[in-house]
Design a protein around this motif. Structure first.
Motif, PDB file in Angstrom:
ATOM      1  N   ASN A  53      13.743 -20.984   5.314  1.00  0.00           N
ATOM      2  CA  ASN A  53      13.666 -19.825   4.036  1.00  0.00           C
ATOM      3  C   ASN A  53      12.382 -18.787   3.742  1.00  0.00           C
ATOM      4  O   ASN A  53      12.726 -17.746   3.287  1.00  0.00           O
ATOM      5  N   GLN A  54      11.555 -19.938   2.959  1.00  0.00           N
ATOM      6  CA  GLN A  54      10.096 -19.237   2.807  1.00  0.00           C
ATOM      7  C   GLN A  54       9.914 -18.431   4.127  1.00  0.00           C
ATOM      8  O   GLN A  54       8.953 -17.079   3.605  1.00  0.00           O
ATOM      9  N   HIS A  55       9.682 -18.599   5.005  1.00  0.00           N
ATOM     10  CA  HIS A  55       9.029 -17.411   6.137  1.00  0.00           C
ATOM     11  C   HIS A  55      10.050 -16.504   6.141  1.00  0.00           C
ATOM     12  O   HIS A  55       9.766 -15.192   6.284  1.00  0.00           O
ATOM     13  N   HIS A  56      11.192 -16.619   6.017  1.00  0.00           N
ATOM     14  CA  HIS A  56      11.906 -15.608   6.025  1.00  0.00           C
ATOM     15  C   HIS A  56      12.211 -14.376   4.692  1.00  0.00           C
ATOM     16  O   HIS A  56      11.308 -12.910   4.598  1.00  0.00           O
ATOM     17  N   GLU A  57      11.429 -15.023   3.803  1.00  0.00           N
ATOM     18  CA  GLU A  57      11.670 -14.768   2.401  1.00  0.00           C
ATOM     19  C   GLU A  57       9.949 -13.718   2.276  1.00  0.00           C
ATOM     20  O   GLU A  57       9.921 -12.391   1.829  1.00  0.00           O
ATOM     21  N   ALA A  58       9.127 -14.018   2.618  1.00  0.00           N
ATOM     22  CA  ALA A  58       8.349 -13.948   2.897  1.00  0.00           C
ATOM     23  C   ALA A  58       7.612 -12.369   4.269  1.00  0.00           C
ATOM     24  O   ALA A  58       7.284 -11.220   3.861  1.00  0.00           O
ATOM     25  N   ALA A 108      10.068  -9.257   2.050  1.00  0.00           N
ATOM     26  CA  ALA A 108       8.833  -9.402   1.223  1.00  0.00           C
ATOM     27  C   ALA A 108       7.616  -8.262   1.787  1.00  0.00           C
ATOM     28  O   ALA A 108       7.425  -7.401   1.507  1.00  0.00           O
ATOM     29  N   ALA A 109       7.319  -8.744   3.152  1.00  0.00           N
ATOM     30  CA  ALA A 109       5.917  -7.933   3.576  1.00  0.00           C
ATOM     31  C   ALA A 109       6.707  -6.838   4.187  1.00  0.00           C
ATOM     32  O   ALA A 109       6.634  -5.317   4.437  1.00  0.00           O
ATOM     33  N   HIS A 110       8.694  -6.372   4.962  1.00  0.00           N
ATOM     34  CA  HIS A 110       8.859  -5.507   5.204  1.00  0.00           C
ATOM     35  C   HIS A 110       9.205  -4.794   4.251  1.00  0.00           C
ATOM     36  O   HIS A 110       8.934  -2.854   4.291  1.00  0.00           O
ATOM     37  N   ALA A 111       9.844  -4.937   2.914  1.00  0.00           N
ATOM     38  CA  ALA A 111       9.362  -4.347   1.589  1.00  0.00           C
ATOM     39  C   ALA A 111       8.630  -3.560   1.193  1.00  0.00           C
ATOM     40  O   ALA A 111       8.311  -2.525   0.703  1.00  0.00           O
ATOM     41  N   LYS A 112       7.366  -4.067   1.183  1.00  0.00           N
ATOM     42  CA  LYS A 112       5.719  -4.412   0.703  1.00  0.00           C
ATOM     43  C   LYS A 112       5.752  -2.646   1.324  1.00  0.00           C
ATOM     44  O   LYS A 112       5.194  -1.936   1.645  1.00  0.00           O
ATOM     45  N   ALA A 113       5.703  -3.123   3.440  1.00  0.00           N
ATOM     46  CA  ALA A 113       5.347  -1.769   3.892  1.00  0.00           C
ATOM     47  C   ALA A 113       6.423  -0.426   4.164  1.00  0.00           C
ATOM     48  O   ALA A 113       6.144   0.628   3.761  1.00  0.00           O
ATOM     49  N   LYS A 114       7.958  -0.686   3.363  1.00  0.00           N
ATOM     50  CA  LYS A 114       8.575   0.196   3.156  1.00  0.00           C
ATOM     51  C   LYS A 114       8.272   1.183   2.551  1.00  0.00           C
ATOM     52  O   LYS A 114       8.285   2.327   2.356  1.00  0.00           O
ATOM     53  N   GLY A 115       7.732   0.340   1.421  1.00  0.00           N
ATOM     54  CA  GLY A 115       7.422   1.131  -0.527  1.00  0.00           C
ATOM     55  C   GLY A 115       6.245   1.635   0.209  1.00  0.00           C
ATOM     56  O   GLY A 115       6.046   3.056  -0.178  1.00  0.00           O
ATOM     57  N   GLU A 116       4.946   1.346   0.706  1.00  0.00           N
ATOM     58  CA  GLU A 116       3.965   2.012   0.822  1.00  0.00           C
ATOM     59  C   GLU A 116       4.315   3.512   1.465  1.00  0.00           C
ATOM     60  O   GLU A 116       3.730   4.266   1.599  1.00  0.00           O
ATOM     61  N   SER A 117       5.420   3.475   3.496  1.00  0.00           N
ATOM     62  CA  SER A 117       5.995   4.380   3.729  1.00  0.00           C
ATOM     63  C   SER A 117       5.653   5.839   3.411  1.00  0.00           C
ATOM     64  O   SER A 117       6.338   6.018   3.262  1.00  0.00           O
ATOM     65  N   LYS A 118       6.943   4.778   2.124  1.00  0.00           N
ATOM     66  CA  LYS A 118       7.810   6.364   0.988  1.00  0.00           C
ATOM     67  C   LYS A 118       6.916   6.642   0.425  1.00  0.00           C
ATOM     68  O   LYS A 118       6.813   8.150   0.216  1.00  0.00           O
ATOM     69  N   ASP A 119       5.933   5.838   0.196  1.00  0.00           N
ATOM     70  CA  ASP A 119       4.835   7.092  -1.625  1.00  0.00           C
ATOM     71  C   ASP A 119       4.188   7.489  -0.390  1.00  0.00           C
ATOM     72  O   ASP A 119       3.784   8.669  -1.316  1.00  0.00           O
TER      73      ASP A 119
END
Length: 242
Positions: free
Chosen positions: A104-109, A112-123
């Motif tokens: 679960n911790q691995h999936h959460e990480a 989180a990394a995917h969401a961060k990368a997606k957010g940076e891509s949008k920015d």
């Protein structure tokens, strides 16, 4: 006195989930207390020790379903669960929980990394669009194009007229406002070069001369020879167009 202390430790021992002591170490400590009691001639029965183990998990609600299942099976089979089997089942449950928690911790990480990368891509995309929009806001009213202002325009009438680099001149050869104006101006100049002779006969009354008609010719500059051809004896007034 030593016996009383050992029993108190055994009775008050509690496992804390997500604490500093692992389940395996907790159960191992209980086994050590049991062996110490046996060494001083105060052995515990297997059923009593199993009861102490169950009591030590009273603060660990995640193990309650397991203990309930084991109790029901023992009731159905009419065979009590030994302390050794109880320890094995509890350790297995703890290991499975640890593995699941790690996954679960691995999936959460990863999420989180995917969401961060997606957010940076949008920015990055927003910044790129913002730059494009900012560039489109520059409009030249001289040539009508976007991307620059009047003072940056190389076309005739712009702030950089006559200062265009060679590559720009080659690219816009025969195109653009300035080029069109130059062509029109050249055409007009060619038309203006055409000179037309206008001959005007002006009668001059001379009472003493009845033989020759007295006239004067008004002609545009550069065509006096045409005026002479029309009337060699007439005087010529040259209109230079001034």
């Amino acid at each position: 006195m030593f016996e009383t202390d050992l029993l108190a430790w055994l009775q008050n021992s509690r496992f804390i989930e997500n604490g500093e002591v692992s389940m395996r170490d907790h159960l191992a400590n209980l086994v050590i207390l049991k062996e110490q009691l046996a060494e001083i001639d105060c052995p515990l029965s297997d059923a009593s020790f199993a009861s102490y183990i169950r009591t030590s998990l009273s603060l660990a609600p995640s193990f309650k379903p397991l203990l309930t299942t084991l109790t029901m099976n023992a009731h159905i089979t009419k065979e009590p669960v030994s302390s050794q089997d109880l320890i094995w089942h509890i350790n297995e449950e703890a290991n499975n929980a640890a593995i699941e928690n790690s996954i679960n911790q691995h999936h959460e990480a990863m999420i989180a990394a995917h969401a961060k990368a997606k957010g940076e891509s949008k920015d990055t995309k927003k910044k790129s669009n913002s730059k494009g929009k900012s560039k489109d806001k520059h409009h030249c009213s001289n040539c009508g194009r976007n991307g620059h202002t009047n003072d940056q325009c190389f076309e005739e009438g712009g702030g950089m007229a006559g200062k265009a680099p060679d590559w720009w001149v080659k690219k816009h050869k025969g195109k653009g406002k300035g080029m069109a104006k130059s062509a029109n101006a050249a055409e007009n100049e060619d038309k203006n070069d055409d000179n037309y002779a206008f001959l005007t006969y002006i009668s001059i009354d001379a009472p003493n001369d009845t033989t020759n008609e007295n006239v004067a010719l008004a002609v545009t500059s550069g065509h006096s020879h045409e005026a002479h051809a029309a009337s060699p004896t007439a005087g010529i007034i040259i209109d230079c167009g001034a």
